[in-house]
Write an enzyme that holds these catalytic residues in place. Structure first.
Site, PDB file in Angstrom:
ATOM      1  N   HIS A  82       0.806  -1.218   0.000  1.00 18.26           N
ATOM      2  CA  HIS A  82       0.000   0.000   0.000  1.00 18.26           C
ATOM      3  C   HIS A  82       0.839   1.268   0.000  1.00 18.26           C
ATOM      4  O   HIS A  82       0.391   2.308  -0.465  1.00 18.26           O
ATOM      5  CB  HIS A  82      -1.039  -0.043   1.121  1.00 18.26           C
TER       6      HIS A  82
ATOM      7  N   GLU B  87     -10.857 -11.151  -5.340  1.00 17.16           N
ATOM      8  CA  GLU B  87      -9.446 -11.110  -4.967  1.00 17.16           C
ATOM      9  C   GLU B  87      -9.031 -12.352  -4.193  1.00 17.16           C
ATOM     10  O   GLU B  87      -7.896 -12.484  -3.768  1.00 17.16           O
ATOM     11  CB  GLU B  87      -9.122  -9.831  -4.195  1.00 17.16           C
TER      12      GLU B  87
ATOM     13  N   ASP C 209      -4.291  -8.732  -4.523  1.00 12.69           N
ATOM     14  CA  ASP C 209      -4.509  -9.837  -3.600  1.00 12.69           C
ATOM     15  C   ASP C 209      -4.723 -11.147  -4.341  1.00 12.69           C
ATOM     16  O   ASP C 209      -4.250 -12.197  -3.902  1.00 12.69           O
ATOM     17  CB  ASP C 209      -5.717  -9.536  -2.698  1.00 12.69           C
TER      18      ASP C 209
ATOM     19  N   CYS D 284      -9.437  -3.538 -10.542  1.00 13.36           N
ATOM     20  CA  CYS D 284      -8.900  -2.377  -9.829  1.00 13.36           C
ATOM     21  C   CYS D 284      -7.556  -2.682  -9.184  1.00 13.36           C
ATOM     22  O   CYS D 284      -7.011  -1.855  -8.466  1.00 13.36           O
ATOM     23  CB  CYS D 284      -9.900  -1.857  -8.803  1.00 13.36           C
TER      24      CYS D 284
HETATM   25  C1  PEP Z   1      -6.388  -5.578  -4.823  1.00 16.61           C
HETATM   26  O1  PEP Z   1      -6.245  -6.421  -3.940  1.00 16.61           O
HETATM   27  O2  PEP Z   1      -6.055  -5.766  -6.006  1.00 16.61           O
HETATM   28  C2  PEP Z   1      -6.954  -4.261  -4.501  1.00 16.61           C
HETATM   29  C3  PEP Z   1      -7.258  -3.407  -5.455  1.00 16.61           C
HETATM   30  O3  PEP Z   1      -7.147  -3.946  -3.193  1.00 16.61           O
HETATM   31  P1  PEP Z   1      -5.972  -3.555  -2.180  1.00 16.61           P
HETATM   32  O4  PEP Z   1      -4.735  -3.305  -3.003  1.00 16.61           O
HETATM   33  O5  PEP Z   1      -6.425  -2.327  -1.460  1.00 16.61           O
HETATM   34  O6  PEP Z   1      -5.862  -4.739  -1.315  1.00 16.61           O
HETATM   35 MG    MG Z   2      -7.195  -6.206  -2.052  1.00 20.84          MG
END
Ligand code: PEP
Ligand code: MG
Length: 570
Positions: free
Chosen positions: A189, A431, A455, A502
């Site tokens: 993140h 995910e 994920d 996403c």
């Molecule tokens: C993902 O897991 O691809 C996602 C978009 O969510 P995050 O990166 O916030 O876990």
């Molecule tokens: Mg995620």
């Protein structure tokens, strides 16, 4: 001059002085003291130093941070001046003949535990203040002062072990030119935040916090993933030239801001932005995003030590929806856990937090927090095209339960006479491999899917997205992932639903031809990737990409797939 290779995490080039954001080891050893008076004097000296430090930080914070963020330091000064804390520490030193460090730690822990147990939000917040102040005091007692990022007053490159999303949120974006960390991957993140803030970053530099001294000059290349410590004149010149080139390339892309993303054979796909809050909206517009494909609401919960109220959340969701002016906005419900923590919620210590009580799993345990968010979202739904998305769904029961809670809150609101949109879509992130495999069944009940490859890849390959040791297993182009993606998209389409993505893969150049060929409807990415993807997709034919994707899913390895795609876009 030393060159370090890490993982390129956020595009751009930066040259500036290093600022080490490294937390010292504050382990306390309890010892018996004979000279109680001088121990008390030592404690008083640390108090004085801490008070001065807080005063300086407050002054700097009032220039660099918002009034709300700066007010935290007022609260800290009050805690420090509280006679109760001082008296108890001094009594402990006198009566038990222990050193000041141990006395402080024990008294502070008792206070924190006492306040944390109280139901009242005000006292919970005081617990967080006491923790912060006693840590600063202890650091001064131990002679290892804490770094103070709020005091940064010149352009710097941050050097840290990792930057948590809440650390990153506190940095002054105008002065932080880049960052380099010991750990992390492209989808940690901290890397994602860096991309949305357009701060060049290199992660997984292993020992960068040891290699760099405070004040060293740093040249950082977030495109190649290199960091040069104390670069020579030649290197500075070449990094400066590359930086100028990068800026010119970005200017060129700006011409596509108002264009639609249509392939050479007339197929339109939507390119939308991932955001962490209303602050990211100008970036989304400047980069031509056609909506928001992922609003990571957890950042709203990191703004203060308190949970955001229903009203505060409603205001933010409304602001985002109104600002997007009727364009779709996918808001993801709270996804805390894994590498994201918030002060207001005590997460259980777990061996594998990414596999533990995270996202909806946590929301089901803390139903009141979840219901507050759902109510705020429902109330905001009348202000635009809101789509609610649940993260980390593994089973259909989980989806049904989350949707059930949403419908209960909707009914309550309607009974109270509050207006709620009738066209609200409710979808899930795909995910977790279990949900991807069962997408055909999920597709009958959800309104849409958004594939979270960050994920999905870590769980499919059993490779922690934070661990640089297994970063070679972040394989978006492995045929196993492409097959899962294909199954998810096909399942959605069969039921007349849409499928988006996403995860960071949606913004990767090499992924665009494949995802287009697999039939992805919506690509959601860091806003800064939108224009480059648009330029690329406008030059591709959907029919040709279908042939390419079909070949790719029948490959054996990621390398074979990459070679196929490189042939197409070279
Ligand atoms: C993902 O897991 O691809 C996602 C978009 O969510 P995050 O990166 O916030 O876990
Ligand atoms: Mg995620």
């Amino acid at each position: 001059m030393t060159m370090i290779k890490g993982i390129a995490a956020s595009n751009g080039i930066a040259i500036a002085k290093a600022y080490k954001l490294v937390m010292p080891d504050l382990t306390v050893t309890k010892v018996t003291v004979e000279d109680v008076e001088s121990e008390i004097k030592r404690y008083e000296a640390a108090m004085e130093q801490t008070a001065k430090e807080l005063e300086t930080i407050k002054e700097a914070a009032s220039k660099n941070l918002s009034a709300e963020e700066a007010a935290v330091f007022d609260a800290h000064a009050l805690v420090l001046a509280d006679p109760e804390l001082k008296t108890q520490v001094e009594d402990k030193i006198k009566n038990e003949k222990v050193n000041a460090d141990a006395a402080l730690e024990e008294v502070a822990n008792t206070f924190v535990a006492m306040f944390e147990m109280m139901d009242d939000e005000y006292f919970k917040e005081r617990a967080a203040d006491i923790k912060d102040v006693s840590r600063r005091l202890l650091a001064n007692l131990l002679g290892k002062p804490l770094p103070n990022p709020a005091l940064i007053d010149e352009e710097v490159i941050i050097i840290a072990d990792d930057l948590t999303p809440s650390d990153t949120a506190q940095l002054n974006k105008n002065l932080v030119r880049g960052f380099a960390t010991n750990i992390g991957g492209r989808t940690s993140h901290s890397a994602i935040m860096a991309r949305s803030l357009e701060i060049p970053a290199v992660v997984a530099c292993k020992t960068i916090t040891e290699d760099v001294k405070a004040g060293d000059m740093i040249a950082l290349d977030g495109i190649e993933g290199t960091v040069v410590i104390n670069p020579d004149e030649e290197t500075v010149k070449s990094y400066t030239a590359k930086r100028d080139e990068f800026i010119a390339y970005k200017e060129e892309l700006k011409k596509l801001v108002n264009e639609k993303t249509v392939t050479t054979d007339g197929h339109h796909v939507e390119l939308v932005a991932n955001i962490g809050g209303a602050n990211d909206l100008p970036g989304a517009h400047e980069n031509g995003a056609e909506g928001v494909g992922l609003f990571r609401t957890e950042f709203l919960y990191m703004e203060s030590a308190d949970l955001p109220t229903e009203e505060r959340q409603y205001e933010v969701y409304k602001e985002v929806l109104e600002n997007m002016n009727g364009k779709p906005v996918v808001v993801r419900t709270l996804d805390i856990g894994g590498d994201k923590k918030i002060e207001a919620i005590d997460l259980p210590e777990e061996m594998n937090p990414f596999l533990g009580v995270r996202a909806v799993r946590l929301c089901f345990q803390k139903e009141d927090i979840f219901r507050t968010q759902l109510r705020a979202l429902l109330r905001a739904s009348v202000h635009g095209d809101l789509r609610i998305m649940f993260p980390m769904i593994a089973t259909l029961q989980e989806f049904r339960k989350a949707k059930g809670l949403l419908l209960e809150e909707k009914e309550k609101l309607v009974a109270e006479g509050v207006k709620v949109s009738d066209t609200l879509q409710v979808g899930i992130m795909i995910e977790i491999p279990a949900a991807a495999v069962l997408a055909d069944q999920f597709a009958k009940e959800v309104d849409f899917f958004s594939i979270g490859t960050n994920d999905l890849i870590q769980y499919t390959f059993a490779a922690d997205r934070m661990s640089s040791g297994v970063s070679y297993l972040y394989q978006p182009f492995n045929p196993s992932i492409l097959r899962l993606v294909k199954h998810v998209i096909d399942s959605a389409h069969k039921e007349g639903k849409w499928a988006g993505m996403c995860g960071e893969m949606a913004g990767e150049t090499l992924a665009a031809p494949l995802l287009l060929g697999l039939g992805l409807d919506e690509f959601s990415m860091s806003a800064t990737s939108v224009l480059a993807q648009r330029k690329l997709i406008k030059n591709l034919s959907k029919a040709e990409m279908e042939v390419l994707a079909n070949k790719a899913i029948n490959c054996c390895t990621m390398e074979e797939v990459v070679a196929l795609v490189e042939e197409v876009i070279k």
